[in-house]
Motif scaffolding. Sequence first.
Motif, PDB file in Angstrom:
ATOM      1  N   ALA A  76     -32.484 -21.417  17.037  1.00 18.52           N
ATOM      2  CA  ALA A  76     -33.654 -20.648  16.590  1.00 18.52           C
ATOM      3  C   ALA A  76     -33.606 -19.238  17.176  1.00 18.52           C
ATOM      4  O   ALA A  76     -33.925 -18.255  16.487  1.00 18.52           O
ATOM      5  N   LYS A  77     -33.208 -19.138  18.448  1.00 15.67           N
ATOM      6  CA  LYS A  77     -33.106 -17.814  19.065  1.00 15.67           C
ATOM      7  C   LYS A  77     -32.030 -16.987  18.386  1.00 15.67           C
ATOM      8  O   LYS A  77     -32.203 -15.781  18.196  1.00 15.67           O
ATOM      9  N   LEU A  78     -30.922 -17.619  18.040  1.00 16.52           N
ATOM     10  CA  LEU A  78     -29.858 -16.893  17.353  1.00 16.52           C
ATOM     11  C   LEU A  78     -30.331 -16.395  15.987  1.00 16.52           C
ATOM     12  O   LEU A  78     -29.967 -15.307  15.552  1.00 16.52           O
ATOM     13  N   LYS A  79     -31.147 -17.217  15.308  1.00 12.38           N
ATOM     14  CA  LYS A  79     -31.684 -16.790  14.021  1.00 12.38           C
ATOM     15  C   LYS A  79     -32.651 -15.618  14.205  1.00 12.38           C
ATOM     16  O   LYS A  79     -32.708 -14.717  13.374  1.00 12.38           O
ATOM     17  N   ASN A  80     -33.401 -15.642  15.300  1.00 11.47           N
ATOM     18  CA  ASN A  80     -34.405 -14.604  15.533  1.00 11.47           C
ATOM     19  C   ASN A  80     -33.830 -13.367  16.205  1.00 11.47           C
ATOM     20  O   ASN A  80     -34.527 -12.361  16.343  1.00 11.47           O
ATOM     21  N   ILE A  81     -32.572 -13.433  16.638  1.00 11.64           N
ATOM     22  CA  ILE A  81     -32.008 -12.297  17.362  1.00 11.64           C
ATOM     23  C   ILE A  81     -31.893 -11.078  16.461  1.00 11.64           C
ATOM     24  O   ILE A  81     -32.094  -9.947  16.903  1.00 11.64           O
ATOM     25  N   ASP A  82     -31.599 -11.298  15.176  1.00 13.83           N
ATOM     26  CA  ASP A  82     -31.547 -10.163  14.251  1.00 13.83           C
ATOM     27  C   ASP A  82     -32.916  -9.527  14.102  1.00 13.83           C
ATOM     28  O   ASP A  82     -33.045  -8.302  14.081  1.00 13.83           O
ATOM     29  N   LYS A  83     -33.933 -10.380  14.016  1.00 15.25           N
ATOM     30  CA  LYS A  83     -35.296  -9.853  13.902  1.00 15.25           C
ATOM     31  C   LYS A  83     -35.664  -9.076  15.162  1.00 15.25           C
ATOM     32  O   LYS A  83     -36.277  -8.004  15.085  1.00 15.25           O
ATOM     33  N   GLU A  84     -35.302  -9.615  16.334  1.00 15.67           N
ATOM     34  CA  GLU A  84     -35.610  -8.935  17.589  1.00 15.67           C
ATOM     35  C   GLU A  84     -34.857  -7.608  17.673  1.00 15.67           C
ATOM     36  O   GLU A  84     -35.412  -6.605  18.121  1.00 15.67           O
ATOM     37  N   ALA A  85     -33.603  -7.604  17.229  1.00 16.70           N
ATOM     38  CA  ALA A  85     -32.825  -6.354  17.251  1.00 16.70           C
ATOM     39  C   ALA A  85     -33.467  -5.324  16.326  1.00 16.70           C
ATOM     40  O   ALA A  85     -33.571  -4.144  16.684  1.00 16.70           O
TER      41      ALA A  85
END
Length: 176
Positions: A76-85
């Motif tokens: 889930a964090k890997l999926k959200n990492i693009d959003k966070e970036a």
Amino acid sequence: MFLAADGRIFGLDWQLLSGMTFQIIAILLLFILLSYILYEPVRKILNDRKERVAKEVSDAKKDRIEADQYKAEYEAKLKNIDKEADLILSEARQKALARENEIVADARAEAQRIIAHANQEAELEKKKAKDEVKQQIIEVATLMAGKIVAVSLDEAKQNALVEETLKEMGDDTWLS
């Protein structure tokens, strides 16, 4: 059929039967005693091992479940990492734009200050030039008066000459 000719069963006498009975009882007692002495500790060791194995299996299942949770969390964090970036980049862009606006505003304020200072300098130069023109007019008037006195013109001619000079210089020069 089971009795022998001398009255013994299978050829057994009472002494042999009593000895065998005593041996059977002794073996039975020995079996019970040895089973209590040996079987109980072995059974305890086996039960302990069984419990330990069950505990290890239970711990392994818990660890597996926990590992699956961590795996899901990291995915889930890997999926959200693009959003966070994207969010971080967006915030950086907003800060850069704010800083750009601040720099532009500072530059405009500095330009206004420089323009105001230049206008003040221009006004001072303009006043200085007017004062110099007035000084030159006064000098010319003084020279003219000296010439008039030197020529000794009559009063009518002097008035005409003053009037002519005033017309040449204009009324605006004297009013400002």
